[in-house]
Every structure is written in C-alpha cells, then in structure tokens.
Write an enzyme that holds these catalytic residues in place. Sequence first.
Site, short mmCIF file in Angstrom:
data_model
loop_
_atom_site.label_atom_id
_atom_site.label_comp_id
_atom_site.label_asym_id
_atom_site.label_seq_id
_atom_site.Cartn_x
_atom_site.Cartn_y
_atom_site.Cartn_z
N LYS A 143 0.78 -1.36 0.33
CA LYS A 143 -0.04 0.13 0.19
C LYS A 143 0.99 1.29 0.09
O LYS A 143 0.38 2.43 -0.21
CB LYS A 143 -0.50 0.26 1.15
CG LYS A 143 -1.50 -0.89 1.02
CD LYS A 143 -2.99 -1.10 2.31
CE LYS A 143 -3.54 -2.73 2.30
NZ LYS A 143 -4.41 -2.92 1.79
N CYS A 181 -13.61 -5.98 3.99
CA CYS A 181 -12.95 -6.68 5.22
C CYS A 181 -13.23 -6.01 6.96
O CYS A 181 -12.71 -6.20 7.46
CB CYS A 181 -11.82 -6.98 5.31
SG CYS A 181 -11.34 -8.20 3.71
#
Length: 414
Positions: free
Chosen positions: A232, A371
């Site tokens: 990320k 999630c």
Amino acid sequence: MAATASTATFDAAAVAAQFPILQREIDGRPLVYLDSGATAQKPEAVLRTLDESYRLHNANIHRGVYTLAQEATDRFEGARERIARFVGAPTAETIFTKNVTEAINLVAYAWGRRNVGPGDTIVLTPMEHHANIVPWQQLALEVGARLAYVELTDDGRLDMDSFDALLERAPKLVAVAHVSNVLGTLNPVEAIVARAHAAGAVVLVDGAQAVPHLRVDVRALGADFYGFTGHKVYGPTGVGVLHGRRELLEAMPPFLTGGDMISSVDFESSTFHELPWKFEAGTSPYVQATGLGAAVEWLDALGLEAVHAHEQALVAYALDALTEVPGLTVYGPPAEQRGSLISFALDGVHPHDVAELLNRRNVCVRAGHHCAQPLMRRLGVSATTRASFAAHSTRADVDALVDGLHDVRRVFRL
C-alpha cells in the site's frame, strides 16, 4: 532521485507519468485507478529496484561470504534502515513481516499470550479491518479475555467519551486503526495512546491506510506497536513492517522459529538472535524489502507533506463533486478529519453493480465489505463502493468517477 513535487506545488500528472501501468489503455480508454487503498501501483523507481535485485544481486542474505550474498544482505539491511527512518523508528525495533496482518498476529501471539489472561479486557473499535479484530477474538477465546468496542459518532468518528469509559476497565490492550479503510476517518492516535497509557494499557496501531499518505513518526505517536503493509506504500507485495517498543519485543518469545532467527541450536534447546532478527524466521523477503526501501525513498523525495496536502485537497474536491450525484450516500467524516478514501452507496444499485459499470469506463474502484463486516453492520449496509486516492490521482480522475456514477444512474433509469 530528484523530487517531482514540493509543498508549494504538486504536479500529480507528472507523478502519474512515473507509473508504467497508468500509461495503459483498455479498449481505448485511459486507466483511472482509484483503488490504492487495496494496493498501490508501483512507480518506475520501485520496479527498477526489484529488477536490479533479481538480475544483479540475487543471493540468500545473512549466510554467504561471497560478493552476491554480501550485496543482497547490504541491500536488505539498508532498506530496513531507510524504512525505519521513514517512520521515525529505531532500526533494531523495525521488523519485517509478510504484511500488517502478520504483524498484528505476531503481537497477538507473542505478546498477547504472555500478557492477557482470564477476565482481561481488549479494547477495539468497530471500524477495524478484520486483521485487527480476528487475532484478538482468537486470543480472547483462548485465554478467556473480553472484547470491548468503542462507540462511533453518526459521522464515523470515535466517541472519545465512550473510549474513556472503557479505559476505566483497565484494559490490557487497545488496538486501533490510524485511518479507517472504509470511513477514511483519521483517528486521533496520539491522544488515544496517551489516554491508554495513563490507564496502563499497551497500544497497537494499524497504520496500513496512514503510512502511504501522511507523515508518521512512531516515537512521537508513542504507540507500543505500529504496523503497516508494503504494497500500500507503492512497494511490492509480500513484505510488511512491525515497529515495537524494544522492552516489549525483548520480553516476547519468537512468533515463528527456524533458521536465521537463532543464535545457537543444540539437540535439546536453542537461543535466539537479537532484535530485529529474533522475529524473522527463515529466508526473509529480501528482494521485496529492497523494493519497499525504494518506495519510501521515492515517496520521501516527493515530499510526504506535499502528498498529504494534495490528497486532502483532492478528497475535499471529490466530496463536493459527489454531491452532484442524486441518491448518493457518503459515509464518514468531513474532509479535514478524513484520510485519502471515500466510501459511498447509490440508492437502488448494489455496490458491485456500481463497480462493474464504472469498470466499463475503466474506472477502478473497490466494492464489498472491505474486510470490515462489523462496521458494515453498524452502518446498516452489506457493502459500499470505495474510491481511494494516491499521489498520482487528479481532479480528472474524480471527474471520471462522477461521470461514471451519472452513467450508472442512467443505466438503472434512476
């Protein structure tokens, strides 16, 4: 590498030119990548470093005395030093993991099972990623501890009065996301840490959505544990980072055991390596670590403060532009209290259908529960669509998103 931007001006188009994948067209349409919250694309500097590591310096680290092995080791440990500096951490307290999920599991197993017992309280928030909920659920089940959740305000911020009330239970641990991966909420981590420490709690911070976007100094924040994921932060997959306070790490047993994390092994017992290698069993992701080292160096050269200012301005622009779409609900706080992502729902259209229709325009967004199923239940929805921004994102990308949403409404005759 020469900086592409400064705090005074930021040329996102010039930044985007450094990403080979962003030059791609599909069916004659340019790529509009708005899913950096899931994984960031990789600039040429990172791709080049990965290629060089495999082509010119590939050998197992910490083992060989020949030149290639020494080069690979130097590049690996040099990357550790750069990454540690990037987040203001001591090198010895900077541990490589597979990702932030593994980093949190490491703490849950190695610290948690030594320090949390029957009846103890673990404080979480409803906005946590599953990676910062499930390990603590498993720990609580195993040792007989209890989970307690901080309440949320209607605009998706932590209710600090609720947090203070939970601290009166003298929890052993507080685990919190620096930035929510759904709401975008930028949590007041420094205040959370200070209050938790005053109550005697240890604090773990999930920094996956923060480190790519704003200047993080783990020592200034005071967190006992701070983890983030390489892919990320414009780096490769397969590598993450855990910062831990030295005295805690030294008292913890290894999470994984085997080669490279040992000092000596006999038939009946073993002694373990010093920090940080004590927690790095087996062959480390040494190539991936060099890629992450290049990524943070690239991001530092851009000027992280300038990146943050650019993304904040872009989020504010996007929040305003999205008000033009009838029937659209945006979740989370105002721009000034938000990270670099926006989740929303369009009345009468499932988020997966929104994402699929946007894909026909080559606009890449994420749809689903992200999630974060407990948070979805708190919001009263099963899923949302999420647009997440990066250093290379532009107003034109936002305009493409908004135009695409208008098209979704036309397709569904709304």
